[in-house]
Design an enzyme around this catalytic site. Structure first.
Site, PDB file in Angstrom:
ATOM      1  N   SER A 170      -6.891   0.528  32.796  1.00  0.00           N
ATOM      2  CA  SER A 170      -5.774   0.674  33.725  1.00  0.00           C
ATOM      3  C   SER A 170      -5.618  -0.569  34.591  1.00  0.00           C
ATOM      4  O   SER A 170      -6.580  -1.039  35.196  1.00  0.00           O
ATOM      5  CB  SER A 170      -5.995   1.885  34.632  1.00  0.00           C
ATOM      6  OG  SER A 170      -5.904   3.081  33.896  1.00  0.00           O
ATOM      7  N   ASP A 184       3.271   3.315  40.260  1.00  0.00           N
ATOM      8  CA  ASP A 184       1.837   3.164  40.026  1.00  0.00           C
ATOM      9  C   ASP A 184       1.440   1.691  39.923  1.00  0.00           C
ATOM     10  O   ASP A 184       0.671   1.299  39.046  1.00  0.00           O
ATOM     11  CB  ASP A 184       1.406   3.916  38.763  1.00  0.00           C
ATOM     12  CG  ASP A 184      -0.119   4.039  38.663  1.00  0.00           C
ATOM     13  OD1 ASP A 184      -0.787   4.009  39.716  1.00  0.00           O
ATOM     14  OD2 ASP A 184      -0.646   4.150  37.528  1.00  0.00           O
ATOM     15  N   HIS A 244      -3.258   3.674  41.180  1.00  0.00           N
ATOM     16  CA  HIS A 244      -4.337   4.663  41.110  1.00  0.00           C
ATOM     17  C   HIS A 244      -5.723   4.025  40.980  1.00  0.00           C
ATOM     18  O   HIS A 244      -6.725   4.684  41.197  1.00  0.00           O
ATOM     19  CB  HIS A 244      -4.099   5.659  39.962  1.00  0.00           C
ATOM     20  CG  HIS A 244      -4.346   5.123  38.584  1.00  0.00           C
ATOM     21  ND1 HIS A 244      -3.338   4.668  37.753  1.00  0.00           N
ATOM     22  CD2 HIS A 244      -5.491   4.971  37.869  1.00  0.00           C
ATOM     23  CE1 HIS A 244      -3.847   4.277  36.608  1.00  0.00           C
ATOM     24  NE2 HIS A 244      -5.151   4.444  36.647  1.00  0.00           N
TER      25      HIS A 244
END
Length: 382
Positions: free
Chosen positions: A226, A152, A122
């Site tokens: 992230s 992911d 993402h």
């Protein structure tokens, strides 16, 4: 009056003389008194006690963690009113003001000295341009090698050599309560290290990814972290920070990281073939609840209840039917649908697998030829 004046002048003269003598021979007596604070200063070369400190782990891992900046060109929309010349005069031409790029940020981990970087899908999913800021201050453009939306994870590459690749740890040896450090670029403030413990292992059914086996930690993780590293007290990579549970957008002490064991499997397939290949049998399943276990006369609430079958798919050809309870795959016990999905995905397409199911209270062994899992946008069955 003259007598008093004479006495005054003589007194002043004598006083000045005394002051002059003291200034010459004892100047310290007339010096201004100041408060002097004495402090104890450590010697410059004294060895630093690192007991209870994680500085060595941070120093070992931080050079391998990078900041990722992405940008995306906004989609151009045309106002239908601009087709009219008169309205165009009032509302302007869409080309008068150039649209602004959409920018976002994240983190990544250098996994190869030749420039391979592991991050989240993402983080780079919609990016038109990717820039990577290294710990040494360099900023380099990057390109996507491949991504895996179902975990992911993504691998990107920069054109550089001799980069400080991180050392992979053993996420399968983690225990609840182990100390961990999260390294990343929260809110774009710059590289940051936070500390916490492993709060839980094997977290799934969160609805974040298709394949979930998260490490849960209370090490503060915020937007921008992230794709960053979760490391142990040796500075070894044990997870890739991926998501947080938050009502405010900031850390609430519940963060999730993808175990390095899973990340390494995905990364190796992406580097080798550009994508991830998984097994597939074409079924829809649901967890066996205690109520279902009682109605099916099962010993415990384990296994996966087959709710649907893709006609002509591997499970259909093997003889699996709706209402069957899938108990084992190649002798490995199934606990729930998440475990079933993990076991099936690990099988190689075109290989044979033995499926043990329970039908009407009787266990049956069926042989299925494993298919290739469709891409996420096309996949409708597990």
């Amino acid at each position: 009056m003259k007598k008093f004046w004479l006495i005054f002048t003589q007194s002043v003269t004598i006083s000045l003389g005394i002051v002059f003598v003291i200034q010459i021979f004892h100047p310290d007596l007339l010096a201004r008194r100041e408060h002097i604070i004495e402090v104890k200063q450590a010697a410059a070369k004294q060895e630093i006690n690192t007991a209870g400190s994680y500085r060595l782990a941070a120093q070992r891992a931080m050079p391998s963690v990078v900041n990722i900046f992405t940008s995306k060109e906004p989609a151009k929309t045309v106002d239908p009113r601009l087709n009219d010349p008169i309205l165009r005069h009032f509302f302007g031409d869409p080309g008068d003001e150039p649209p602004q790029k959409e920018n976002s940020l994240g983190s990544g981990v250098i996994v190869s000295a030749q420039g391979l970087i592991l991050t989240n899908h993402h983080v780079v999913e919609t990016a038109d341009e990717i820039e990577v800021a290294l710990a040494d201050g360099r900023t380099l453009p990057a390109k996507v090698v491949g991504t895996d939306p179902e975990t992911d994870l993504a691998v990107i590459k920069v054109d550089a050599k001799n980069l400080p690749a991180i050392i992979f740890g053993r996420s399968d040896q983690l225990g609840i309560g182990d100390v961990v450090l999260a390294i990343g670029n929260p809110f774009g403030v710059g590289q940051t290290v936070t500390q916490g413990i492993v709060s839980a292992l094997g977290r799934n059914h969160l609805g974040i990814n298709t394949f979930e086996n998260f490490i849960q930690t209370d090490a503060p993780i915020n937007p921008g972290n992230s794709g960053g590293a979760l490391v142990d007290i040796e500075g070894h990579l044990i997870g890739v920070n991926s998501a947080i549970y938050s009502r405010s957008g900031g850390s609430m002490g519940i963060g999730f990281a993808i175990p390095v064991s899973l990340a390494q499997q995905v990364m190796e397939q992406i580097v080798r073939q550009g994508s991830v290949t998984r097994g597939w049998v074409g079924v829809e399943a649901q967890d066996v609840t205690p109520e279902l276990a009682e109605s099916f006369h099962l010993k415990d609430a384990s296994g996966a209840l087959i709710a649907g079958i893709l006609r002509g798919g591997p499970a259909d050809k093997a003889g699996v039917r709706p209402g069957d309870i899938l108990l084992e795959i190649n002798g490995k016990r199934i606990q729930d649908t998440s475990g079933m999905l993990t076991l099936i995905s690990a099988l190689k397409p075109n290989s044979s697998a033995t499926l043990k199911v329970m039908r009407n209270g009787v266990e049956k062994s069926l042989t299925a030829t494993i298919g290739r899992r469709p891409k996420p946008e096309a996949a409708q069955q597990n």
